[in-house]
Design a protein around this motif. Structure first.
Motif, mmCIF file in Angstrom:
data_model
loop_
_atom_site.group_PDB
_atom_site.id
_atom_site.type_symbol
_atom_site.label_atom_id
_atom_site.label_comp_id
_atom_site.label_asym_id
_atom_site.label_seq_id
_atom_site.Cartn_x
_atom_site.Cartn_y
_atom_site.Cartn_z
ATOM 1 N N PRO A 47 0.879 -1.210 -0.169
ATOM 2 C CA PRO A 47 0.065 0.111 -0.117
ATOM 3 C C PRO A 47 0.828 1.297 0.148
ATOM 4 O O PRO A 47 1.904 1.362 0.662
ATOM 5 C CB PRO A 47 -0.866 -0.077 1.321
ATOM 6 C CG PRO A 47 -0.686 -1.358 1.813
ATOM 7 C CD PRO A 47 0.796 -2.039 1.224
ATOM 8 N N ARG A 49 1.845 4.700 1.233
ATOM 9 C CA ARG A 49 1.653 5.672 2.408
ATOM 10 C C ARG A 49 1.157 7.111 1.941
ATOM 11 O O ARG A 49 0.874 7.711 3.229
ATOM 12 C CB ARG A 49 3.024 5.846 2.922
ATOM 13 C CG ARG A 49 3.747 4.630 3.418
ATOM 14 C CD ARG A 49 5.002 4.852 4.272
ATOM 15 N NE ARG A 49 5.927 5.813 3.656
ATOM 16 C CZ ARG A 49 6.898 5.456 2.547
ATOM 17 N NH1 ARG A 49 7.046 4.173 2.175
ATOM 18 N NH2 ARG A 49 7.690 6.416 2.094
ATOM 19 N N ASP A 52 -4.384 6.868 -0.695
ATOM 20 C CA ASP A 52 -5.037 5.608 -0.308
ATOM 21 C C ASP A 52 -5.637 5.039 -1.429
ATOM 22 O O ASP A 52 -5.904 5.421 -2.655
ATOM 23 C CB ASP A 52 -6.342 6.468 0.381
ATOM 24 C CG ASP A 52 -6.120 7.046 1.949
ATOM 25 O OD1 ASP A 52 -5.109 6.806 2.323
ATOM 26 O OD2 ASP A 52 -6.988 7.980 2.296
ATOM 27 N N GLY A 53 -5.614 3.612 -1.217
ATOM 28 C CA GLY A 53 -6.191 2.952 -2.370
ATOM 29 C C GLY A 53 -5.178 2.295 -3.390
ATOM 30 O O GLY A 53 -5.395 1.453 -4.095
#
Length: 200
Positions: A47, A49, A52-53
């Motif tokens: 993911p 940092r 998002d997503g």
């Protein structure tokens, strides 16, 4: 000193978006079964940092997050702005204000968006807004205009292994040569990250 840079996904033949059969904005897609230029944002297991997503491969996440963390303001051209649906009144970066270069009014600008008449004004305003951070450029026309004006410090090509054969080019025609120094090559799943310094 804060820098001005561009970091865009690009096909091997130099396009930052594909052709569209019916004229609709279809950023990043080529004709038929050509892969998206942005698949690598979402096909990994690490993911981001910063966004998002986003789930990238580990090497891509390192490169992408390091660049995203540098951004204090963004500058985009009118075409990129419209093809991106105005980022729904926001910005291509989750925390950085956006400066849109256009010689015509842009209806519906969001609270974090500012209109600028030319590249010099846009970069100057973005530098002030960015403070100690850097300015990111979005779109082939804006990058080319900034290169012509001697405003670009670094270029990052997230090169995706596909030949789109047409679309919007990363770079437009320049009146002179621009020399680059290669700083880093990072191979990753579905993309190779090429980081250059502009030599002045």
């Amino acid at each position: 000193m804060p820098k001005v840079f561009s970091a865009l996904a690009v096909s091997v033949d130099g396009f930052i978006s594909g052709r569209t059969p019916a004229g609709e904005p279809e950023f990043g897609r080529g004709l038929g079964d050509a892969p998206m230029l942005f698949d690598w944002y979402f096909t990994g297991d690490t993911p981001s940092r910063e966004f998002d997503g986003f789930k990238l491969s580990a090497p891509s996440a390192r490169v992408f997050d390091a660049l995203a963390a540098r951004v204090g303001a963004s500058v985009a051209g009118r075409t990129t702005y419209e093809h991106s649906s105005g980022w729904s009144g926001g910005s291509p970066h989750p925390t950085a204000p956006l400066f849109v270069v256009s010689h015509r009014p842009v209806p519906g600008l969001g609270a974090s968006q500012t209109l600028a008449a030319g590249i010099e004004d846009a970069v100057a305003a973005a530098r002030e807004a960015a403070g100690a951070k850097d300015v990111a450029l979005m779109g082939g026309g804006v990058v080319t205009a900034a290169l012509e004006a001697g405003l670009v410090d670094e270029l990052v090509l997230h090169q995706v292994p596909v030949l789109l054969g047409g679309g919007h080019r990363y770079f437009r025609e320049l009146p002179r040569h621009v020399r680059l120094r290669l700083l880093e090559i990072v191979p990753a799943d579905g993309v190779t990250h090429l980081h250059y310094e502009v030599i002045r």
